[in-house]
Motif scaffolding. Structure first.
Motif, PDB file in Angstrom:
ATOM      1  N   UNK A  60      -4.741  -9.249 -31.417  1.00 32.60           N
ATOM      2  CA  UNK A  60      -4.257 -10.945 -31.021  1.00 32.60           C
ATOM      3  C   UNK A  60      -3.676 -10.696 -29.446  1.00 32.60           C
ATOM      4  N   UNK A  61      -3.731 -12.264 -28.863  1.00 35.54           N
ATOM      5  CA  UNK A  61      -2.776 -12.930 -28.113  1.00 35.54           C
ATOM      6  C   UNK A  61      -1.847 -11.925 -28.261  1.00 35.54           C
ATOM      7  N   UNK A  62      -1.096 -12.591 -29.413  1.00 33.99           N
ATOM      8  CA  UNK A  62       0.724 -12.797 -28.895  1.00 33.99           C
ATOM      9  C   UNK A  62       1.008 -10.989 -29.854  1.00 33.99           C
ATOM     10  N   UNK A  63       0.114 -10.484 -30.039  1.00 32.43           N
ATOM     11  CA  UNK A  63       0.768  -8.859 -30.180  1.00 32.43           C
ATOM     12  C   UNK A  63       0.451  -8.317 -28.654  1.00 32.43           C
ATOM     13  N   UNK A  64       0.392  -8.952 -27.845  1.00 29.52           N
ATOM     14  CA  UNK A  64      -0.313  -8.138 -26.063  1.00 29.52           C
ATOM     15  C   UNK A  64       1.432  -7.911 -25.081  1.00 29.52           C
ATOM     16  N   UNK A  65       2.060  -8.733 -26.260  1.00 31.86           N
ATOM     17  CA  UNK A  65       3.322  -8.119 -25.175  1.00 31.86           C
ATOM     18  C   UNK A  65       3.357  -9.453 -23.608  1.00 31.86           C
ATOM     19  N   UNK A  66       2.607 -10.185 -23.443  1.00 34.32           N
ATOM     20  CA  UNK A  66       2.526 -10.369 -22.323  1.00 34.32           C
ATOM     21  C   UNK A  66       3.352 -11.659 -22.113  1.00 34.32           C
ATOM     22  N   UNK A  96      -3.155 -17.855 -13.672  1.00 34.15           N
ATOM     23  CA  UNK A  96      -4.191 -17.366 -14.621  1.00 34.15           C
ATOM     24  C   UNK A  96      -4.820 -16.193 -14.401  1.00 34.15           C
ATOM     25  N   UNK A  97      -4.735 -15.752 -13.203  1.00 30.03           N
ATOM     26  CA  UNK A  97      -5.476 -14.257 -12.586  1.00 30.03           C
ATOM     27  C   UNK A  97      -4.060 -13.041 -13.419  1.00 30.03           C
ATOM     28  N   UNK A  98      -2.857 -13.683 -13.012  1.00 29.39           N
ATOM     29  CA  UNK A  98      -1.909 -12.075 -13.592  1.00 29.39           C
ATOM     30  C   UNK A  98      -2.680 -12.482 -15.516  1.00 29.39           C
ATOM     31  N   UNK A  99      -2.987 -13.414 -15.896  1.00 33.30           N
ATOM     32  CA  UNK A  99      -2.975 -13.720 -17.447  1.00 33.30           C
ATOM     33  C   UNK A  99      -3.572 -12.534 -17.670  1.00 33.30           C
ATOM     34  N   UNK A 100      -5.925 -12.597 -16.753  1.00 34.02           N
ATOM     35  CA  UNK A 100      -6.148 -11.895 -16.868  1.00 34.02           C
ATOM     36  C   UNK A 100      -5.939 -10.580 -17.357  1.00 34.02           C
ATOM     37  N   UNK A 101      -5.025 -10.235 -15.821  1.00 35.28           N
ATOM     38  CA  UNK A 101      -4.836  -8.988 -15.607  1.00 35.28           C
ATOM     39  C   UNK A 101      -3.753  -8.695 -17.090  1.00 35.28           C
ATOM     40  N   UNK A 102      -3.285  -8.740 -17.624  1.00 37.80           N
ATOM     41  CA  UNK A 102      -1.942  -9.260 -18.362  1.00 37.80           C
ATOM     42  C   UNK A 102      -3.077  -8.664 -20.358  1.00 37.80           C
ATOM     43  N   UNK A 103      -4.089  -9.181 -19.645  1.00 32.38           N
ATOM     44  CA  UNK A 103      -4.094  -8.787 -20.977  1.00 32.38           C
ATOM     45  C   UNK A 103      -4.967  -8.242 -21.438  1.00 32.38           C
ATOM     46  N   UNK A 104      -5.631  -7.887 -19.992  1.00 34.85           N
ATOM     47  CA  UNK A 104      -6.504  -6.440 -19.760  1.00 34.85           C
ATOM     48  C   UNK A 104      -6.220  -5.201 -19.882  1.00 34.85           C
ATOM     49  N   UNK A 105      -4.714  -5.098 -19.709  1.00 37.84           N
ATOM     50  CA  UNK A 105      -3.863  -3.888 -20.336  1.00 37.84           C
ATOM     51  C   UNK A 105      -3.438  -4.265 -21.185  1.00 37.84           C
ATOM     52  N   UNK A 106      -2.892  -5.139 -21.914  1.00 37.25           N
ATOM     53  CA  UNK A 106      -1.825  -4.638 -23.204  1.00 37.25           C
ATOM     54  C   UNK A 106      -3.516  -5.060 -24.365  1.00 37.25           C
ATOM     55  N   UNK A 107      -4.702  -5.573 -24.092  1.00 35.85           N
ATOM     56  CA  UNK A 107      -5.656  -4.830 -24.641  1.00 35.85           C
ATOM     57  C   UNK A 107      -5.815  -2.722 -24.415  1.00 35.85           C
ATOM     58  N   UNK A 108      -6.124  -2.283 -23.553  1.00 31.85           N
ATOM     59  CA  UNK A 108      -6.780  -1.203 -23.975  1.00 31.85           C
ATOM     60  C   UNK A 108      -5.440  -0.781 -24.120  1.00 31.85           C
ATOM     61  N   UNK A 109      -3.683  -0.505 -23.854  1.00 33.28           N
ATOM     62  CA  UNK A 109      -2.724  -0.146 -23.916  1.00 33.28           C
ATOM     63  C   UNK A 109      -2.560  -0.175 -25.661  1.00 33.28           C
ATOM     64  N   UNK A 110      -3.150  -1.135 -26.136  1.00 28.86           N
ATOM     65  CA  UNK A 110      -2.266  -1.277 -28.122  1.00 28.86           C
ATOM     66  C   UNK A 110      -1.904  -0.622 -28.572  1.00 28.86           C
ATOM     67  N   UNK A 111      -2.757   0.141 -28.496  1.00 28.66           N
ATOM     68  CA  UNK A 111      -3.020   1.005 -29.513  1.00 28.66           C
ATOM     69  C   UNK A 111      -1.755   2.404 -29.138  1.00 28.66           C
ATOM     70  N   UNK A 112      -1.116   2.172 -27.807  1.00 30.63           N
ATOM     71  CA  UNK A 112      -0.211   3.635 -27.416  1.00 30.63           C
ATOM     72  C   UNK A 112       0.717   3.488 -28.488  1.00 30.63           C
TER      73      UNK A 112
END
Lengths: 468, 279
Positions: free
Chosen positions: A323-329, A335-351
Motif C-alpha cells: 500500500x502506497x500509504x505505508x511506504x513513507x513517501x 512524478x519522477x521523484x514519486x516513481x523513485x520513492x515508490x521503487x525504493x519504498x517497495x524494496x525496503x518495505x520489510x527491512x
C-alpha cells in the motif's frame, strides 16, 4: 506443423475467478497489439517487467514489448523448445536464463528470416526500435540479454537503466542512505526520459506523466486491498489465478484498464466471500506459495493441489505492490521523484520489521507475516534451475524460517481447559523444474511429491489433534 | 477369524510385500523392472504362499511406492513418505528422522509419533541414490554388495570431487589408473554419496533417533559415512527394504480398526489379484 503444435497445447487451466479467465485474451492482445503498433509506425521498446518506469513509457506513447512475457507464453503453449534449441545452436548455454534463451533464439530466427518464424506463438514478438535493459533486481540477464540480442539487431540501441536499492544490513538504517539512492534513481529515470525523447522525437508531457503516476499509485492501493481479501476462509482466489491476475499489475501499471480490472476482481472476490464460495468446495489446507516463478507449462499443478483440498490464498511471487500509504513517501509533485520513492519504498518495505526479529531477513519476515495473516498450514516453493536470481535463496529462506520461527512455542488451550505449549509444525515442499524448459519437468515425480506433502499436512494435523 | 493386512511397496528397483496380523507373518522382496512392475501380483502371490493364506484372507491392502498407482489388488494408495514413517516407527518408536536411500531416489523424513512432519526428496539426480553406487561398482568391476566392506578397510578415503554420476564414474576410472588403492576409492565414493545425501537431509530439523532404510542401509560403509557426516549415530532396521511395506500394512490395520471402533463400514475397493495395467 501448426496443427501438431495445437494438439500439444494443453487444455485451458480451470480458474476460480472470472477475472483470471479473462487474462488470456489480454496477453494475446499485448502480443498482437505490438505487431499492429509496429505496422502503425509506433515506437516499440523491448523491456522487462517490474521496471518502475511503466508510466514513463505510457506518457511517451512508447509501446512496451515485454520479452519475459513472450518467453512465458511460449512456455505455457509448450512451444519454447525450438527457440531454446536455436539459442543453444548459437552457443548459448542451456543453463542460462531460459526466458533469455527463448527470446534470443526467437530474435535470431526472426532476424535471419526477415520475418516472423513459422507458426510463431500468437503472431510472434515484434522487432523493437530500442531496448531498455536494467539490472534493478540483481538479475544479470536483464543487462546481458539485450546486449546479446544486439548481435542480431546491431541497429537497435540499448539504454541501460540502473535502479538500485540498498541491500539489507541489520545495522544500517535505510533512512540514513535513502537520499543518496533517490538521487541516483531519479538521475537514471531522467536519463531514460532524455533517451526516449531522442528516440521518439517527442517531449515528455510531465502533467500527463503525473496523472499516470497518480493512477498507478491508486492501482497499487487497490491491488493490495483486493489481494488482502484472499485472507477469507474459504479463500476466493488462489495462486494459480494470481499467476494470471499479475498481468495487469506488472504489464499495465498506470493504465485505466489495469485499475478497472482490479475494481472488477475486487467486486468478484467480495461477492464470492459473501457467498462463502471458495477455490475448492471443501478447503482443507491453506498453503503459501513462498517463492519462485511457476513452471508456465505446468500451471495445472495448481489444480492438482486444489483436487486434494489445498489452496494458496497468498504468494510472494508477483505480489509486487505494497500500500502506497505505508511506504513513507515524502510529499512531492515531481512524478519522477514519486516513481523513485515508490521503487525504493517497495524494496525496503520489510527491512524495519526484519530488524525486530533476531536472525531474520526481509524475505523471511514477509513469509512469516503471510503465514500468520493467511492462516497458513504449509509452504511450497519452486526451484527453477535456470533462474538464479529468483530461486537461489529459497532454500536458505526455508532454513531461516526453521531456525527463527518454527521453534517458537505456541500456547494452545487443550480439551481439558489447560494451556500447553505446542511446536509450530509447518511442512514445506520444494518443487524442482524450470520456468519454460519442459525437459526439466516430470509430472509423475511432481505429483508424487505433492501427494506426499498433502499426506504430511494431514498427519501434522492429526498429531496436533491428538495432543490437544 | 483373524484380520490380515498387507502392504506392497513398488519401488523403482525392488517390489516388497509384507503380510501382517499382530506381527509380520510374511515378507517377500522381488526385483522391479518394466516386466516385473506389471507382474507385481506374482510377488504378492509369493507372499501369500509364504503366509499360507488365500488372497481373500487379506482384510485390507495398501499400495505404496512409485508404482502404487493402478494396482488392481489394493484397497488404497498411500505415498511412501507416510508408509516409511509408520513402518520405521514400528521398529524404532523413538525415531525422529528417517533417511531412505532407494534405487533411484533418496528421501529425508522427520516424524513425530510415526507420522511425517516434513520431508525432502531427491528424484532428479542419480547422484545421491543407489543408482550412483551401481554405476560406480560396474566401473570398478566389483559387486555393489562388496562396496561397504571395502570402504571400511580404508584408512585414507580418496577425494572424489565430481557429484555428477557420469563424471564421477570417469573420475573414479582415472584415479584407479593413477594407482589409488581400490578400498580408498570405494571409501571416497561412499563419502561423496553420504555428503550429497546429508546436504539434502540437513534441510530438515534432524533429530535423534536417525534411522536409515532402503537398499543404501545395507551398505555398512555408507551408513558409517552418513553417520559421520550428520554427526548422529544411525540405526538400521533388521530388513531395511521392507519398512515402507510394513508401514503400508500398518496403515491398513489402522483404517480397519478405526472403522470397527466407530462402527463404520470399511471402505474397500473391488480388487483382483491380477497384472498391473501399464499404459
Amino acid at each position: 506443423m501448426a496443427e501438431e503444435q495445437k494438439k500439444q497445447e494443453r487444455k485451458k487451466r480451470r480458474t476460480a475467478t472470472e477475472a483470471a479467465s479473462s487474462i488470456g485474451p489480454m496477453v494475446k492482445e499485448f502480443i498482437t497489439g505490438t505487431i499492429r503498433a509496429k505496422a502503425e509506425g509506433k515506437k516499440l521498446a523491448y523491456t522487462f517487467i517490474v521496471c518502475c518506469y511503466d508510466e514513463i513509457l505510457g506518457a511517451m506513447d512508447v509501446v512496451p514489448v515485454w520479452t519475459e512475457n513472450f518467453a512465458g507464453v511460449c512456455g505455457a503453449k509448450r512451444d519454447a523448445e525450438r527457440f531454446l534449441e536455436r539459442a543453444e545452436s548459437q552457443s548459448f548455454s542451456r543453463s542460462l536464463c531460459t526466458y533469455a534463451l527463448c527470446g534470443l533464439g526467437f530474435d535470431q530466427w526472426r532476424e535471419e528470416l526477415g520475418e516472423m518464424p513459422p507458426d510463431a506463438p500468437w503472431g510472434g514478438q515484434a522487432r523493437p526500435d530500442f531496448m531498455l535493459s536494467s539490472g534493478q533486481i540483481l538479475c544479470d540477464p536483464r543487462n546481458k540479454w539485450y546486449q546479446a540480442a544486439q548481435q542480431y539487431m546491431p541497429d537497435v540501441p540499448i539504454y541501460d537503466v540502473g535502479l538500485p536499492y540498498p541491500l539489507y544490513e541489520d545495522d544500517i538504517e535505510v533512512a540514513d542512505v535513502q537520499d543518496y539512492y533517490i538521487k541516483y534513481i531519479v538521475a537514471e529515470l531522467r536519463g531514460l526520459v532524455k533517451f526516449l525523447e531522442e528516440q521518439t522525437g517527442k517531449k515528455m508531457d510531465y502533467d500527463r506523466l503525473g496523472e499516470l503516476v497518480d493512477l498507478g499509485e491508486r492501482t497499487w492501493n487497490l491491488i493490495w486491498e483486493t489481494y488482502d481479501l484472499r485472507r477469507a476462509v474459504p479463500t476466493p482466489m488462489g495462486t494459480g489465478d494470481a499467476m494470471n491476475t499479475m498481468v495487469p499489475m506488472v504489464f499495465m501499471m498506470g493504465t485505466q484498464e489495469a485499475y478497472d480490472f482490479f475494481v472488477k476482481l475486487n467486486k468478484e472476490l467480495k461477492d464470492k466471500i459473501a457467498k462463502k464460495e471458495g477455490v475448492v468446495e471443501d478447503e482443507k489446507y491453506r498453503l503459501l506459495w513462498g517463492g519462485g516463478l511457476p513452471s508456465w507449462f505446468a500451471l495445472t499443478d495448481f489444480n492438482y493441489f486444489n483436487s486434494k483440498g489445498a489452496v494458496f490464498p497468498v504468494e510472494t511471487t508477483y505480489r509486487m505492490i505494497e500500500p502506497i500509504y505505508r511506504l513513507n513517501m515524502p510529499d512531492t509533485n515531481d512524478p519522477i521523484e514519486r516513481l523513485a520513492w515508490r521503487w525504493l519504498g517497495y524494496w525496503t518495505y520489510w527491512y524495519d520489521k526484519a530488524k525486530k526479529r533476531p536472525g531474520s531477513e526481509p524475505d523471511v519476515e514477509r513469509l512469516i507475516q503471510y503465514i500468520e495473516d493467511y492462516q497458513i498450514d504449509g509452504v511450497v516453493m519452486h526451484e527453477a534451475f535456470s533462474c538464479r536470481t529468483w530461486h537461489l535463496g529459497l532454500i536458505w529462506q526455508l532454513n531461516q524460517l526453521r531456525k527463527i520461527y518454527k521453534p517458537i512455542p505456541v500456547l494452545i488451550l487443550g480439551k481439558d481447559g489447560k494451556k500447553r505449549e505446542e511446536k509450530r509444525e509447518l511442512p514445506s515442499l520444494i518443487l524442482e523444474s524450470d520456468i519454460i524448459d519442459i525437459s526439466t519437468y516430470s509430472e509423475v515425480d511432481t505429483r508424487n511429491r505433492i501427494d506426499a506433502f498433502i499426506e504430511t499436512l494431514e498427519q501434522v494435523r492429526k498429531n496436533k489433534a491428538d495432543l490437544r | 477369524m483373524s484380520d490380515y493386512f498387507a502392504g506392497i511397496d513398488i519401488g523403482s528397483t525392488m517390489t516388497k510385500v509384507v503380510i501382517m496380523n499382530d506381527g509380520i507373518i510374511s515378507s517377500i522382496i522381488g526385483p522391479t523392472g518394466p516386466e516385473q512392475r506389471r507382474l507385481a501380483n506374482k510377488v504378492m502371490e509369493n507372499a501369500l504362499n509364504q503366509a499360507g493364506l488365500p488372497f481373500e484372507a487379506i482384510t485390507y491392502l495398501v499400495a505404496t511406492g512409485y508404482g502404487r498407482i493402478n494396482v488392481p489388488f489394493a484397497d488404497k494408495q498411500v505415498t511412501e513418505i507416510s508408509c516409511h514413517a509408520k513402518g520405521v516407527a514400528h521398529f524404532f518408536p523413538e525415531c525422529k528422522t528417517i533417511i531412505d536411500i532407494g534405487g533411484q531416489d533418496s528421501k529425508g523424513i522427520t516424524i513425530d509419533h510415526g507420522r511425517p512432519t516434513d520431508f525432502v526428496m531427491n528424484d532428479k539426480c542419480a547422484a545421491g541414490t543407489g543408482r550412483f553406487l551401481e554405476v560406480i561398482a560396474e566401473a570398478l568391476g566389483i559387486t555393489i554388495q562388496d562396496l561397504g566392506g571395502m570402504a571400511l578397510k580404508s584408512n585414507q578415503p580418496a577425494q572424489i570431487s565430481n557429484i555428477c554420476t557420469v563424471f564421477a564414474e570417469q573420475e573414479v576410472v582415472a584415479r584407479l589408473a593413477e594407482g589409488v588403492p581400490l578400498n580408498d576409492l570405494v571409501a571416497g565414493i561412499l563419502e561423496s554419496l553420504a555428503s550429497r545425501i546429508s546436504r539434502m537431509v540437513n534441510r530438515l530439523k534432524v533429530a535423534n533417533e536417525v534411522v536409515i532404510t532402503g537398499g543404501g542401509a545395507k551398505n555398512a560403509g555408507l551408513v558409517k559415512a552418513l553417520s559421520d557426516k550428520l554427526g548422529y549415530a544411525t540405526l538400521v532396521p533388521p530388513e531395511p527394504l521392507i519398512t515402507g511395506a510394513v508401514g503400508a500394512a500398518l496403515l491398513g490395520k489402522d483404517i480397519v480398526q478405526k472403522a470397527k471402533k466407530n462402527s463404520l463400514p470399511l471402505e474397500r475397493k473391488k480388487r483382483s489379484l491380477e497384472e498391473i495395467e501399464i499404459l
